[in-house]
Design a protein around this motif. Structure first.
Motif, PDB file in Angstrom:
ATOM      1  N   THR A  41      23.019   2.330  -2.424  1.00  0.00           N
ATOM      2  CA  THR A  41      21.503   2.822  -1.756  1.00  0.00           C
ATOM      3  C   THR A  41      20.545   1.180  -1.808  1.00  0.00           C
ATOM      4  OG1 THR A  41      22.381   5.132  -2.852  1.00  0.00           O
ATOM      5  CG2 THR A  41      19.944   4.444  -2.239  1.00  0.00           C
ATOM      6  N   LEU A  42      20.053   1.732  -0.536  1.00  0.00           N
ATOM      7  CA  LEU A  42      18.806   0.212  -0.590  1.00  0.00           C
ATOM      8  C   LEU A  42      17.487   0.842  -1.093  1.00  0.00           C
ATOM      9  CD1 LEU A  42      17.828  -2.557   0.548  1.00  0.00           C
ATOM     10  CD2 LEU A  42      18.049  -1.311   2.802  1.00  0.00           C
ATOM     11  N   LEU A  43      16.787   0.775  -1.517  1.00  0.00           N
ATOM     12  CA  LEU A  43      15.619   0.148  -2.343  1.00  0.00           C
ATOM     13  C   LEU A  43      14.946  -0.766  -2.030  1.00  0.00           C
ATOM     14  CD1 LEU A  43      14.139   2.617  -4.607  1.00  0.00           C
ATOM     15  CD2 LEU A  43      14.209   1.030  -6.000  1.00  0.00           C
ATOM     16  N   THR A  44      13.454  -0.568  -1.199  1.00  0.00           N
ATOM     17  CA  THR A  44      12.403  -1.146  -0.695  1.00  0.00           C
ATOM     18  C   THR A  44      10.872  -1.032  -1.909  1.00  0.00           C
ATOM     19  OG1 THR A  44      14.076  -1.822   1.408  1.00  0.00           O
ATOM     20  CG2 THR A  44      11.154  -2.540   0.981  1.00  0.00           C
ATOM     21  N   ILE A  45      10.604  -1.958  -1.869  1.00  0.00           N
ATOM     22  CA  ILE A  45       9.459  -1.869  -2.968  1.00  0.00           C
ATOM     23  C   ILE A  45       8.200  -2.582  -2.764  1.00  0.00           C
ATOM     24  CG2 ILE A  45       8.608  -2.087  -5.071  1.00  0.00           C
ATOM     25  CD1 ILE A  45      11.887  -1.767  -6.183  1.00  0.00           C
ATOM     26  N   LEU A  46       7.606  -2.762  -2.148  1.00  0.00           N
ATOM     27  CA  LEU A  46       6.213  -2.535  -2.068  1.00  0.00           C
ATOM     28  C   LEU A  46       5.127  -3.488  -3.193  1.00  0.00           C
ATOM     29  CD1 LEU A  46       6.516  -2.161   0.580  1.00  0.00           C
ATOM     30  CD2 LEU A  46       4.381  -2.129   1.125  1.00  0.00           C
ATOM     31  N   VAL A  47       5.306  -4.947  -3.438  1.00  0.00           N
ATOM     32  CA  VAL A  47       4.893  -5.523  -4.837  1.00  0.00           C
ATOM     33  C   VAL A  47       3.163  -6.097  -4.795  1.00  0.00           C
ATOM     34  CG1 VAL A  47       5.503  -6.639  -7.064  1.00  0.00           C
ATOM     35  CG2 VAL A  47       7.434  -5.905  -5.699  1.00  0.00           C
ATOM     36  N   MET A  52       3.920  -5.394  -9.867  1.00  0.00           N
ATOM     37  CA  MET A  52       4.346  -3.942  -9.969  1.00  0.00           C
ATOM     38  C   MET A  52       4.219  -3.373  -8.723  1.00  0.00           C
ATOM     39  SD  MET A  52       5.298  -3.095 -12.918  1.00  0.00           S
ATOM     40  CE  MET A  52       5.651  -4.471 -14.388  1.00  0.00           C
ATOM     41  N   ALA A  53       5.408  -2.488  -8.210  1.00  0.00           N
ATOM     42  CA  ALA A  53       4.677  -1.386  -6.886  1.00  0.00           C
ATOM     43  C   ALA A  53       3.764  -0.902  -7.010  1.00  0.00           C
ATOM     44  CB  ALA A  53       5.753  -0.733  -7.251  1.00  0.00           C
ATOM     45  N   LEU A  54       3.420  -1.696  -5.941  1.00  0.00           N
ATOM     46  CA  LEU A  54       1.646  -0.554  -5.181  1.00  0.00           C
ATOM     47  C   LEU A  54       1.684   0.243  -6.194  1.00  0.00           C
ATOM     48  CD1 LEU A  54      -0.202  -2.990  -4.242  1.00  0.00           C
ATOM     49  CD2 LEU A  54      -0.034  -2.083  -1.955  1.00  0.00           C
ATOM     50  N   TYR A 183       9.760  -3.447 -11.688  1.00  0.00           N
ATOM     51  CA  TYR A 183       8.718  -3.119 -10.904  1.00  0.00           C
ATOM     52  C   TYR A 183       7.756  -1.241 -11.927  1.00  0.00           C
ATOM     53  CZ  TYR A 183      11.080  -6.605  -8.717  1.00  0.00           C
ATOM     54  OH  TYR A 183      12.251  -7.834  -7.851  1.00  0.00           O
ATOM     55  N   GLY A 184       7.710  -1.229 -12.559  1.00  0.00           N
ATOM     56  CA  GLY A 184       6.565  -0.318 -12.427  1.00  0.00           C
ATOM     57  C   GLY A 184       7.193   1.301 -11.199  1.00  0.00           C
ATOM     58  N   VAL A 185       7.995   1.489 -10.892  1.00  0.00           N
ATOM     59  CA  VAL A 185       8.320   2.616  -9.953  1.00  0.00           C
ATOM     60  C   VAL A 185       8.614   3.893 -11.674  1.00  0.00           C
ATOM     61  CG1 VAL A 185      10.371   3.445  -8.847  1.00  0.00           C
ATOM     62  CG2 VAL A 185      10.089   0.780  -8.160  1.00  0.00           C
ATOM     63  N   PRO A 186       7.789   4.972 -11.103  1.00  0.00           N
ATOM     64  CA  PRO A 186       8.360   6.056 -12.088  1.00  0.00           C
ATOM     65  C   PRO A 186       9.261   6.640 -11.623  1.00  0.00           C
ATOM     66  CG  PRO A 186       5.861   5.977 -10.574  1.00  0.00           C
ATOM     67  CD  PRO A 186       7.170   5.127 -10.565  1.00  0.00           C
TER      68      PRO A 186
END
Lengths: 187, 310
Positions: A41-47, A52-54, A183-186
């Protein structure tokens, strides 16, 4: 251009001053291992600048294909030879995004345990969003993997007002949990 | 709640396709433009009263019958109706928790489009409670519903387990409808996984059942149920827990008492990528066939009222 090694970076707009967007592609070979195929699975995070993730809406994945700002979108069906692709409109990325991180992880919901060390081949590449011309590709990131269940593939980041790409290949043994925590992703 | 079989969902096209790069896909992009909003009669989320047409004081039980007319929906109820097949009834302006997805709510932004065709899907604020990672929540009769976020609905699996003094006295099962309209069920000892054993979404585990959320986009709806294993069909008292990948735990009371063979516990619907869960607190039991039919799962064949043909 020779494949980029782990840790290498490139100033994208120095090479292509008119570059307005890129396609980040991931190509893997599981050697026919079906469970591995089904759960990659691919995950893309805008940091943001704080690392932390926006926001939860700035995390792009198969169940949230577009970021809230529309700059980043995962294709439901990748084009060409890639297994997954994400488009990033560099000019549309909000100013408070310091970097865009691309992560590959193994979903843990199937009840079957697999690791990224079982991958035969894993390469990332970057294309020009306008026209699809290839910009760079990486070395085989599967080399050296063993018990990892998630992997930071690469990141786009701002430097002196321009976008750069760094190939990472940094693994986690804690899967999506570890990525989400960093990255603080809940969850 | 109106319970009718539902076909494949057609109301959420933005979840199924995206535009492709023009240079490599010269044909017209399949993504709907701003005018391609879901039709007015698409899936609606009705949080009004449960569908049980039988008055609470009645002792009769007929879960197989279809109500001739939609039941009255007094405000303040909590039933969940996401079916596509019937036109949405007009909602009272002050109907408590009723929510229609037929048109954009005030919280839903107009679909926008980026220069390269990235489109923002309509995002409806369902107005439902959510749950944080690691949090425990008892789904009571007064607050039976919650929604998982898109990330929670896509991470790992949700797993249901039963907690009773003698775990052999009850088994959990799950009946489901996939996004392409297939209905089937998973029940330990009968059907260990489904719908496709080679790539299962639903599977029996030790002491419960699990749903693989990597396949959330292939799921339309589910119903978790309990089946007592004693010949007397007596349900043991206890609790059913449902845990998420992030460690959130939902708790549903398992009420001790006689049953007719199966008891509905928790329904789940995928709404714009979010899993909406509702503890049913259904006062009635039935044969497994009756319970499945009462919750709209009518495309299943049966060997007998307790045994599906899977």
């Amino acid at each position: 251009m020779s494949p980029m090694a782990k840790g290498a970076n490139i100033a994208l707009q120095r090479e292509l001053p008119d570059l307005s967007g890129v396609v980040f592609g991931v190509d893997w070979d599981t050697g026919g291992e079906r469970v591995l195929d089904d759960n990659l699975t691919l995950l893309t995070i805008l940091v943001g600048a704080d690392g932390m993730a926006l926001s939860p809406e700035h995390v792009v994945h198969f169940n949230q294909l577009v970021s809230a700002d529309l700059s980043t979108a995962q294709l439901q069906q990748a084009l060409g030879g890639d297994d997954e692709q994400v488009e990033v409109e560099l000019t549309g990325v909000p100013d408070d995004v310091a970097k865009v991180v691309f992560v590959l992880y193994l979903s843990e919901g199937s009840g079957s345990s697999r690791t990224l060390g079982q991958l035969k081949h894993l390469v990332v590449r970057l294309l020009n969003l306008d026209g699809g011309a290839s910009i760079i590709s990486s070395v085989d990131l599967a080399d050296g993997l063993s018990a990892e269940t998630a992997l930071k593939l690469a990141e786009l980041y701002r430097h002196s007002g321009q976008w750069k790409l760094r190939v990472l290949g940094m693994g986690y043994s804690s899967g999506l949990h570890g990525v989400a925590k960093e990255y603080g992703v809940p969850l | 709640m109106t319970r009718t079989p539902a076909g494949a969902r057609t109301d959420l096209p933005f979840l199924r396709g995206r535009s492709l790069r023009p240079a490599q896909q010269p044909s017209t992009p399949p993504v709907p433009g701003p005018t391609a909003a879901p039709p007015p009669t698409s899936a609606s989320l009705d949080l009004s009263a449960p569908a049980a047409a039988t008055p609470p004081t009645s002792s009769s039980l007929d879960l197989g019958a279809v109500p001739a007319a939609p039941p009255a929906t007094p405000p303040g109820g909590t039933s969940l109706d996401l079916f596509d097949d019937e036109p949405a009834a007009p909602q009272p302006p002050d109907g408590g928790t009723s929510l229609s997805l037929a048109a954009p709510s005030g919280a839903a932004a107009t679909p926008a489009r980026s220069p390269h065709g990235h489109t923002r899907p309509l995002r409806h604020d369902l107005g439902l409670p959510t749950i944080a990672a690691g949090e425990r929540r008892l789904l009571t009769e007064h607050e039976p519903v919650l929604e998982l976020t898109r990330m929670q609905s896509a991470a790992g699996a949700i797993e249901a387990k039963v907690a009773v003094s003698n775990p052999t006295e009850v088994v959990l099962g799950i009946v489901f409808e996939t996004a392409d309209g297939r209905e089937s069920l998973v029940l330990p000892g009968l059907s260990q996984q489904g719908p496709d054993p080679r790539r299962p979404i639903f599977r029996a585990t030790s002491g419960g059942v699990a749903v693989d959320l990597r396949r959330i986009t292939d799921i339309h709806r589910v119903l978790l149920f309990a089946v007592p294993t004693r010949p007397s069909k007596q349900m043991p008292g206890g609790t059913v827990t449902v845990t998420t990948y992030g460690g959130s735990r939902l708790e549903i009371p398992l009420v001790a008492g006689p049953t007719l063979g199966a008891q509905a516990l928790l329904s789940g619907y995928v709404v714009e990528g979010r899993l909406v869960l509702r503890a049913e607190h259904d006062p009635y039991s039935g044969t497994l066939q009756q319970v499945c039919a009462a919750y709209g799962y009518r495309e299943i064949s049966w060997r007998d009222p307790y045994t599906p043909l899977v």
